[in-house]
Write an enzyme that holds these catalytic residues in place. Structure first.
Site, PDB file in Angstrom:
ATOM      1  CE  LYS A 163     -10.134  -0.037   3.094  1.00  0.00           C
ATOM      2  NZ  LYS A 163      -9.809   0.732   2.164  1.00  0.00           N
ATOM      3  CG  ASP A 198      -2.771  -2.813   6.994  1.00  0.00           C
ATOM      4  OD1 ASP A 198      -3.868  -2.960   7.390  1.00  0.00           O
ATOM      5  OD2 ASP A 198      -2.210  -2.072   6.200  1.00  0.00           O
ATOM      6  CD1 TRP A 227      -2.495   1.868   0.473  1.00  0.00           C
ATOM      7  CD2 TRP A 227      -2.173   1.878   2.687  1.00  0.00           C
ATOM      8  NE1 TRP A 227      -3.380   2.791   1.060  1.00  0.00           N
ATOM      9  CE2 TRP A 227      -3.086   2.891   2.297  1.00  0.00           C
ATOM     10  CE3 TRP A 227      -1.699   1.880   3.895  1.00  0.00           C
ATOM     11  CZ2 TRP A 227      -3.572   3.679   3.071  1.00  0.00           C
ATOM     12  CZ3 TRP A 227      -1.861   2.742   4.950  1.00  0.00           C
ATOM     13  CH2 TRP A 227      -3.049   3.794   4.643  1.00  0.00           C
TER      14      TRP A 227
HETATM   15  C1  LMR Z   1      -6.688   2.409  -0.693  1.00  0.00           C
HETATM   16  O1  LMR Z   1      -5.728   1.682  -0.637  1.00  0.00           O
HETATM   17  O2  LMR Z   1      -7.150   2.750  -1.810  1.00  0.00           O
HETATM   18  C2  LMR Z   1      -7.404   2.476   0.564  1.00  0.00           C
HETATM   19  O3  LMR Z   1      -7.026   1.832   1.462  1.00  0.00           O
HETATM   20  C3  LMR Z   1      -7.775   3.731   0.925  1.00  0.00           C
HETATM   21  C4  LMR Z   1      -6.512   4.674   1.141  1.00  0.00           C
HETATM   22  O4  LMR Z   1      -6.314   5.407   2.269  1.00  0.00           O
HETATM   23  O5  LMR Z   1      -5.295   4.809   0.584  1.00  0.00           O
END
Ligand code: LMR
Length: 396
Positions: A246, A211, A130
């Protein structure tokens, strides 16, 4: 005073949402941010949450400060949701759970805590991960490195390379792992792979930091917690940050938690004390409405059943639109292997498209993906999937 500061280039995910909202083309499709939309392309308000809110209102409107660690009923429910209600670690008092401002708040509190108490450690994240993980841990002062994860050649996992890398890390390295529904790739470890990974984490004395933002979006609530429960069963000390954004569709309420599963109650008590202090120094205490929603939905038998049903509907819909996209794009471009759309799980698929191809999708077809090639399956509907398949087939 501030002329010297660096301009902010913008967040790669939130900037796309802004661009999407400004886009006036009627057929635009948002497959960028990790938000679940329903078949009508609306952000759902779950019935279980609506019912919980009615009950919260009926109970009265006072809004005192919560303690630094959050509301007790919420924390108890979260720990049980993660580990299973009967897990011995709970009875032994080895789990320190705090309610946090989303799981991002939990990740950040955990990062600051670890930076204070394991200052020699570095953080290892999956390649890719992420977008915000690296910034968050670097922001807490850590060096952040990457371990092999996604296999671009197969659309799957480089499991042997990942293990080999982890086997070479110094003791007390912090290993950030996605508990399920990997963001951004949708590529998860199988239960057997988790079971092979855990002895490596133990032998190398590594600290797993899970996570868990998508519990229930993969295979089910318990199934998606396999990694958490297997780590707890192994007796390893680990952290897990989890989110209800979510799974309860309560993004802006910032409902999340951070749990430290420790070796003993004495250790868990020490960790809890320092987590509370860390919270006090960042945001003092978490949100009361978030706590009440989570405590009601998880703690009340009928609301819990309603939630599990609504969560299952979201999960099934995502599988159905995955299948529809796969079928339609295969028909248009049989020369390419689209099997990754079915093998990857949860909210995301990693298309392998380049940033330039993603730009064409957005500019010429009004289909928005993250520039890494991540596609949010939860933005697909039976109505828009044909258009998306057509666009993908054109640019791929
Ligand atoms: C994403 O990865 O799109 C979501 O988890 C929202 C974010 O905060 O990035």
């Amino acid at each position: 005073m501030f002329e010297h500061i660096t301009p902010y280039a913008g967040d790669p995910i939130f900037a796309l949402v802004d661009a999407f909202n400004r886009d006036t083309r009627p057929n635009k499709v948002n497959l960028s941010i990790g938000i679940y939309f329903d078949e009508q392309e609306r952000l759902p308000v779950l019935q279980c949450v609506q019912e919980a809110e009615k009950r919260i209102l009926a109970e009265g409107g006072a809004k005192p400060y919560l303690p630094m660690e959050g509301e007790a009923a919420c924390r108890t429910q979260v720990a049980q949701l993660l580990l299973g209600a009967q897990h011995p670690a709970l009875a032994e008092g080895r789990v320190a759970t705090i309610q946090t401002v989303g799981s991002s708040g939990g990740l950040k509190v955990g990062a600051d805590f670890l930076r204070t108490w394991l200052p020699e450690s570095a953080v290892w994240v999956s390649d890719p991960t992420w977008d915000n993980h690296r910034s968050m841990f670097e922001g807490s002062g850590f060096t952040v490195n990457a371990y092999p994860y996604y296999d671009a050649a197969t659309g799957g996992l480089r499991f042997e390379d990942m293990l080999a890398c982890l086997k070479g890390l110094p003791a007390r390295s912090i290993v950030l792992l996605h508990a399920c529904c990997h963001n951004p790739t949708g590529v998860d470890l199988t239960p057997a792979q988790w079971d092979a990974l855990i002895p490596v984490l133990r032998e190398r004395e590594l600290l797993p930091y899970l996570d868990l933002a998508y519990q229930g979006f993969g295979d089910g609530i318990a199934e998606d917690a396999h990694s958490v429960r297997a780590l707890a069963a192994s007796g390893l000390t680990f952290f897990v940050a989890n989110s209800f954004s979510k799974s309860m569709s309560v993004y802006g309420e910032r409902c999340g938690a951070l749990s430290a599963v420790c070796a003993s109650k004495a250790e868990a008590d020490l960790v809890m004390g320092q987590l509370r202090y860390t919270v006090r120094r960042i945001y003092s205490s978490p949100a009361i409405h978030a706590a009440r929603i989570v405590a009601h939905v998880l703690g009340d038998t009928d609301l819990r059943a309603l939630w599990e049903g609504e969560l299952a509907q979201m999960r099934v819909r995502m599988v159905q639109v995955r299948q529809a996209l796969h079928a339609q794009v295969c028909a248009l471009r049989p020369d390419r292997d689209w099997g990754f759309l079915l093998s990857q799980r949860g909210m995301f698929s990693y298309t392998g498209l380049s940033a330039a191809q993603v730009d064409i999708l957005r500019e010429q077809h009004a289909v928005y993906l993250i520039r890494s090639g991540r596609l949010c399956v939860a933005g697909l509907t039976q109505a828009n999937v044909g258009r998306v398949a057509q666009a993908l087939a054109t640019v791929a």
